[in-house]
Design a protein around this motif. Structure first.
Motif, PDB file in Angstrom:
ATOM      1  N   LEU A 126       0.830  -1.202   0.000  1.00 56.93           N
ATOM      2  CA  LEU A 126       0.000   0.000   0.000  1.00 56.93           C
ATOM      3  C   LEU A 126       0.866   1.255   0.000  1.00 56.93           C
ATOM      4  O   LEU A 126       0.566   2.232  -0.697  1.00 56.93           O
ATOM      5  N   ALA A 155      -0.796   4.021   3.067  1.00 59.22           N
ATOM      6  CA  ALA A 155      -1.003   4.503   1.696  1.00 59.22           C
ATOM      7  C   ALA A 155      -0.781   6.011   1.602  1.00 59.22           C
ATOM      8  O   ALA A 155      -0.129   6.501   0.666  1.00 59.22           O
ATOM      9  N   HIS A 160      -0.485   8.517  -1.665  1.00 58.77           N
ATOM     10  CA  HIS A 160      -1.659   8.005  -2.360  1.00 58.77           C
ATOM     11  C   HIS A 160      -2.935   8.381  -1.616  1.00 58.77           C
ATOM     12  O   HIS A 160      -2.938   8.542  -0.397  1.00 58.77           O
ATOM     13  N   GLY A 230      -5.127   5.299  -4.239  1.00 51.47           N
ATOM     14  CA  GLY A 230      -4.209   4.176  -4.130  1.00 51.47           C
ATOM     15  C   GLY A 230      -4.837   2.916  -3.589  1.00 51.47           C
ATOM     16  O   GLY A 230      -4.369   1.819  -3.875  1.00 51.47           O
TER      17      GLY A 230
END
Length: 284
Positions: A126, A155, A160, A230
């Motif tokens: 991630l 993430a 993201h 993401g």
């Protein structure tokens, strides 16, 4: 349908904005899908009546998702657009725009995910923005909101965006508390039907403008225009409230997986029990 655009409207009438057009003798709301210099219509074209707002609310990413949902559920684009884009509130659009900032994220302790096979590696995926997919069956007594908050923080720390869809307001509240303990609260937005029109649209605009990095919401939030998405997370996908009661009746889990597939991003479908649909995802 094709319309002519006057020179005065041309700068504002860009793809994704709301407009008014005359259709079948009535003025109706519409979205500009594209601008072209030609048309395959053989008759006379009408003129665009006016641009309601120059804010491009229908992004190319959301439009692709709307079309995919309409095709999967045998629905129409307008029906899905009503679910995907909240009603406009003019005052919210005039509010101050904040420049997107890199949020402060606390270091993620992998111990919680380390109790699951491949859990620590999943957090790394991630953070790196890889398209890792997981059906997560939480252990009995697991504090699910902490695990999802850790996944979101991983993430976000990699630059993201994150979208977390949960069944109800109580779940939003507990996940918000867990997430803001790890991610700067200015980068976290909660979306739900219980918000008033102005507050809901203002928060949705902050997502559209890239100010929010983590969006937590109920089923309609699965369409939120998260920048650089993401990972899509859906918790308790067996809960009936994640199924839309209006046509064409999409389920947030399926919409989330369609979105992850289109963007080639990561996804987590989680719950204490594994639904038949989640098991089908594991099998496939």
């Amino acid at each position: 349908f094709d319309y002519l655009v006057s020179e005065e409207q041309s700068d504002d009438a860009q793809p994704g904005v709301r407009v008014r057009v005359r259709f079948h003798g009535r003025l109706v709301d519409a979205f500009v899908l594209e601008r072209r210099s030609d048309t395959d219509h053989v008759g006379q074209l009408g003129w665009l009546d006016r641009v309601i707002s120059a804010e491009p609310v229908l992004t190319p990413e959301v439009r692709r998702l709307v079309d995919a949902v309409a095709a999967r559920y045998a629905g129409t684009r307008p029906d899905v657009l009503r679910l995907a884009i909240p009603p406009r509130h003019a005052g919210a659009e005039k509010g101050q725009r904040n420049a997107p900032l890199l949020p402060v994220v606390q270091p993620v302790d992998p111990a919680g995910w380390g109790r699951y096979g491949g859990g620590a590696a999943f957090l790394e995926a991630l953070r790196d923005g890889r398209a890792a997919r997981a059906v997560w069956q939480a252990l009995p007594g697991e504090n699910w909101c902490d695990r999802l908050a850790e996944a979101a923080a991983a993430a976000v720390s990699g630059g993201h965006g994150v979208l977390a869809v949960v069944p109800d307001q109580r779940d939003i509240d507990v996940l918000w508390q867990a997430a803001t303990a790890r991610i700067d609260s200015s980068a976290v937005v909660a979306l739900s039907a219980g918000l008033g029109p102005s507050a809901r649209y203002r928060r949705w605009l902050s997502v559209l403008r890239g100010e929010a990095r983590l969006v937590i919401g109920t089923r309609s939030a699965v369409f939120a225009p998260v920048d650089r998405l993401g990972v899509v997370m859906v918790w308790d996908d067996g809960d009936d409230s994640l199924a839309e009661p209006r046509a064409p009746y999409p389920h947030a889990r399926d919409v989330g997986m369609l979105r992850a597939h289109q963007l080639r991003c990561a996804a987590i479908i989680g719950g204490y029990a594994r639904t038949a649909e989640a098991q089908a995802l594991v099998t496939s």
